[in-house]
Write a protein that holds these residues in place. Structure first.
Motif, PDB file in Angstrom:
ATOM      1  N   PHE A  46     -38.744  24.221 -26.889  1.00 30.39           N
ATOM      2  CA  PHE A  46     -40.016  24.411 -26.215  1.00 30.39           C
ATOM      3  C   PHE A  46     -40.346  23.174 -25.381  1.00 30.39           C
ATOM      4  CE2 PHE A  46     -40.084  26.508 -30.344  1.00 30.39           C
ATOM      5  CZ  PHE A  46     -40.372  27.818 -29.993  1.00 30.39           C
ATOM      6  N   ASN A  47     -41.190  23.369 -24.401  1.00 34.30           N
ATOM      7  CA  ASN A  47     -41.682  22.231 -23.622  1.00 34.30           C
ATOM      8  C   ASN A  47     -43.175  22.376 -23.377  1.00 34.30           C
ATOM      9  OD1 ASN A  47     -42.236  23.378 -20.784  1.00 34.30           O
ATOM     10  ND2 ASN A  47     -40.143  24.083 -21.173  1.00 34.30           N
ATOM     11  N   ASN A  48     -43.815  21.264 -23.128  1.00 35.33           N
ATOM     12  CA  ASN A  48     -45.222  21.232 -22.754  1.00 35.33           C
ATOM     13  C   ASN A  48     -45.358  20.178 -21.661  1.00 35.33           C
ATOM     14  OD1 ASN A  48     -48.272  20.193 -23.328  1.00 35.33           O
ATOM     15  ND2 ASN A  48     -48.024  22.353 -23.869  1.00 35.33           N
ATOM     16  N   LEU A  49     -45.445  20.625 -20.416  1.00 31.32           N
ATOM     17  CA  LEU A  49     -45.394  19.722 -19.272  1.00 31.32           C
ATOM     18  C   LEU A  49     -46.773  19.531 -18.640  1.00 31.32           C
ATOM     19  CD1 LEU A  49     -42.107  20.869 -17.472  1.00 31.32           C
ATOM     20  CD2 LEU A  49     -42.403  19.142 -19.257  1.00 31.32           C
ATOM     21  N   ASP A  50     -46.948  18.361 -18.073  1.00 30.79           N
ATOM     22  CA  ASP A  50     -48.201  17.945 -17.460  1.00 30.79           C
ATOM     23  C   ASP A  50     -47.860  17.296 -16.119  1.00 30.79           C
ATOM     24  OD1 ASP A  50     -50.816  17.277 -17.063  1.00 30.79           O
ATOM     25  OD2 ASP A  50     -50.963  15.832 -18.694  1.00 30.79           O
ATOM     26  N   LEU A  59     -62.242  11.048  -6.221  1.00 32.22           N
ATOM     27  CA  LEU A  59     -62.939  12.329  -6.049  1.00 32.22           C
ATOM     28  C   LEU A  59     -62.983  13.118  -7.350  1.00 32.22           C
ATOM     29  CD1 LEU A  59     -61.474  13.520  -2.612  1.00 32.22           C
ATOM     30  CD2 LEU A  59     -63.655  12.373  -3.048  1.00 32.22           C
ATOM     31  N   GLY A  60     -62.594  12.469  -8.436  1.00 35.00           N
ATOM     32  CA  GLY A  60     -62.484  13.169  -9.706  1.00 35.00           C
ATOM     33  C   GLY A  60     -61.042  13.571  -9.969  1.00 35.00           C
ATOM     34  N   ASP A  61     -60.717  13.731 -11.237  1.00 37.95           N
ATOM     35  CA  ASP A  61     -59.352  14.086 -11.614  1.00 37.95           C
ATOM     36  C   ASP A  61     -59.070  15.570 -11.375  1.00 37.95           C
ATOM     37  OD1 ASP A  61     -58.799  11.526 -12.431  1.00 37.95           O
ATOM     38  OD2 ASP A  61     -59.308  11.898 -14.533  1.00 37.95           O
ATOM     39  N   ILE A  62     -57.850  15.847 -10.985  1.00 38.45           N
ATOM     40  CA  ILE A  62     -57.358  17.223 -10.964  1.00 38.45           C
ATOM     41  C   ILE A  62     -56.935  17.558 -12.392  1.00 38.45           C
ATOM     42  CG2 ILE A  62     -55.634  18.806 -10.032  1.00 38.45           C
ATOM     43  CD1 ILE A  62     -55.443  16.932  -7.596  1.00 38.45           C
ATOM     44  N   GLN A  63     -57.559  18.555 -12.979  1.00 40.58           N
ATOM     45  CA  GLN A  63     -57.280  18.908 -14.359  1.00 40.58           C
ATOM     46  C   GLN A  63     -56.051  19.811 -14.441  1.00 40.58           C
ATOM     47  OE1 GLN A  63     -58.970  17.509 -16.875  1.00 40.58           O
ATOM     48  NE2 GLN A  63     -60.210  16.423 -15.333  1.00 40.58           N
ATOM     49  N   THR A  64     -55.121  19.450 -15.319  1.00 38.21           N
ATOM     50  CA  THR A  64     -53.901  20.244 -15.502  1.00 38.21           C
ATOM     51  C   THR A  64     -54.020  21.074 -16.768  1.00 38.21           C
ATOM     52  OG1 THR A  64     -52.610  18.476 -14.466  1.00 38.21           O
ATOM     53  CG2 THR A  64     -51.392  20.181 -15.639  1.00 38.21           C
ATOM     54  N   GLU A  65     -53.997  22.378 -16.594  1.00 34.33           N
ATOM     55  CA  GLU A  65     -54.003  23.300 -17.733  1.00 34.33           C
ATOM     56  C   GLU A  65     -52.554  23.597 -18.100  1.00 34.33           C
ATOM     57  OE1 GLU A  65     -55.314  27.897 -18.728  1.00 34.33           O
ATOM     58  OE2 GLU A  65     -56.192  26.865 -16.993  1.00 34.33           O
ATOM     59  N   GLN A  96     -45.089  26.487 -16.867  1.00 36.56           N
ATOM     60  CA  GLN A  96     -46.161  26.775 -15.926  1.00 36.56           C
ATOM     61  C   GLN A  96     -47.311  25.816 -16.178  1.00 36.56           C
ATOM     62  OE1 GLN A  96     -47.439  30.844 -15.363  1.00 36.56           O
ATOM     63  NE2 GLN A  96     -49.469  30.240 -14.648  1.00 36.56           N
ATOM     64  N   ARG A  97     -47.859  25.279 -15.078  1.00 33.75           N
ATOM     65  CA  ARG A  97     -49.029  24.417 -15.131  1.00 33.75           C
ATOM     66  C   ARG A  97     -50.044  24.910 -14.110  1.00 33.75           C
ATOM     67  NH1 ARG A  97     -44.915  19.549 -14.243  1.00 33.75           N
ATOM     68  NH2 ARG A  97     -43.782  21.355 -13.472  1.00 33.75           N
ATOM     69  N   ASN A  98     -51.304  24.999 -14.512  1.00 33.35           N
ATOM     70  CA  ASN A  98     -52.375  25.389 -13.604  1.00 33.35           C
ATOM     71  C   ASN A  98     -53.194  24.162 -13.229  1.00 33.35           C
ATOM     72  OD1 ASN A  98     -51.568  28.062 -13.824  1.00 33.35           O
ATOM     73  ND2 ASN A  98     -53.032  28.517 -15.445  1.00 33.35           N
ATOM     74  N   LEU A  99     -53.397  23.961 -11.943  1.00 36.51           N
ATOM     75  CA  LEU A  99     -54.180  22.831 -11.450  1.00 36.51           C
ATOM     76  C   LEU A  99     -55.588  23.303 -11.097  1.00 36.51           C
ATOM     77  CD1 LEU A  99     -51.583  21.084  -9.093  1.00 36.51           C
ATOM     78  CD2 LEU A  99     -51.989  20.732 -11.535  1.00 36.51           C
ATOM     79  N   GLN A 228     -46.358  13.340 -10.414  1.00 44.82           N
ATOM     80  CA  GLN A 228     -45.119  13.262 -11.183  1.00 44.82           C
ATOM     81  C   GLN A 228     -45.248  14.055 -12.488  1.00 44.82           C
ATOM     82  OE1 GLN A 228     -45.373   8.854 -11.102  1.00 44.82           O
ATOM     83  NE2 GLN A 228     -43.224   8.903 -10.479  1.00 44.82           N
ATOM     84  N   THR A 229     -44.186  14.766 -12.806  1.00 37.53           N
ATOM     85  CA  THR A 229     -44.137  15.508 -14.065  1.00 37.53           C
ATOM     86  C   THR A 229     -44.001  14.551 -15.246  1.00 37.53           C
ATOM     87  OG1 THR A 229     -43.185  17.516 -13.112  1.00 37.53           O
ATOM     88  CG2 THR A 229     -42.731  17.115 -15.433  1.00 37.53           C
ATOM     89  N   ARG A 230     -44.676  14.881 -16.324  1.00 37.08           N
ATOM     90  CA  ARG A 230     -44.463  14.217 -17.599  1.00 37.08           C
ATOM     91  C   ARG A 230     -44.676  15.270 -18.685  1.00 37.08           C
ATOM     92  NH1 ARG A 230     -50.036  10.559 -18.020  1.00 37.08           N
ATOM     93  NH2 ARG A 230     -51.491  12.345 -17.991  1.00 37.08           N
ATOM     94  N   GLY A 231     -44.096  15.066 -19.848  1.00 33.40           N
ATOM     95  CA  GLY A 231     -44.278  16.062 -20.891  1.00 33.40           C
ATOM     96  C   GLY A 231     -43.405  15.813 -22.102  1.00 33.40           C
TER      97      GLY A 231
END
Length: 239
Positions: A46-50, A59-65, A96-99, A228-231
């Motif tokens: 399994f993976n969990n990527l951010d 301008l505020g953070d872009i939240q990654t779901e 999959q990541r939702n921004l 950049q991807t991290r996870g």
């Protein structure tokens, strides 16, 4: 993530018992399995990527779901000595990541901002090629802990890099090629017929993966200096 760690704990506990860790006879299974110069195996996981963002202005953070993804691949292991192995682990990583964008990003946006403008779905299918150094302790009866470190390169089949449309048409684009470094740990369990290995590792992108929109003032990409991807990867290996 807590469900993944719970699964890892349960599987490791069951396997430990089966591997006779606490057996008084201290029967060692598969005594010659680590002596081969070359060995093979496969893994599922399994993976969990951010995403890690660097911004040009506040301008505020872009939240990654984030969501749980899937890993599958093969293992080629080259034995160097009793404590060092070189491993190639080609595989497939699906995530999959939702921004979720802040409305602040659209202050100068000419059109009316809709909910779809604030959300970008980023689906990634990586063909993954890690080259890892496995550093193991001395085998203790039927277990052997180890750490992993190395680098990897990946081809993102869902990158949209060559797509002529950009975010103005609802298309979020990433670079097709990405490079990572990895660091993790695991435990080899020696069973009667095969070696079973749960492991966990962190993955961190080395390059900027974002393709900018054509409009230099695009609310979706203009404030991003680097993306950049991290996870985390959790893999279960059979050899």
């Amino acid at each position: 993530m807590k469900y993944i760690f719970s699964l890892l704990f349960v599987v490791s506990s069951i396997t430990t018992s089966n591997a006779q860790l606490f057996s008084k006879e201290k029967v060692q299974n598969l005594q010659s399995v680590d002596k081969s110069t070359l060995s093979w195996g496969y893994y599922l996981g399994f993976n969990n990527l951010d995403f890690k963002f660097d911004y040009n202005s506040n301008l505020g953070d872009i939240q990654t779901e984030r969501s749980v993804g899937f890993n599958v691949g093969l293992i080629g292991n080259l034995r160097i000595n009793d404590h060092f192995d070189l491993r190639l682990e080609p595989g497939l990583v699906i995530s999959q990541r939702n921004l979720n964008y802040s409305i602040n990003y659209f202050d100068n946006f000419e059109d009316e901002v809709s909910d779809s403008d604030l959300l970008r779905e980023v689906k990634s299918t990586y063909v993954y090629f890690p080259l890892l150094l496995k550093i193991s302790t001395k085998r203790i009866n039927n277990i052997k802990p180890f750490i992993l470190t190395g680098i990897s390169t990946a081809i993102n089949l869902s990158s949209n890099e060559k797509n002529p449309d950009d975010n103005s048409a609802g298309e979020f684009r990433m670079k097709k090629n990405a490079q990572f470094y990895e660091l993790g740990f695991g435990i080899d369990f020696y069973l009667d017929r095969f070696k079973f290995t749960p492991s966990i590792r962190g993955v961190f992108a080395l390059n900027d993966e974002l393709i900018r929109d054509k409009d230099p003032n695009s609310p979706w990409t203009s404030n991003i200096n680097k993306m950049q991807t991290r996870g985390v990867f959790i893999n279960f290996t059979v050899q």
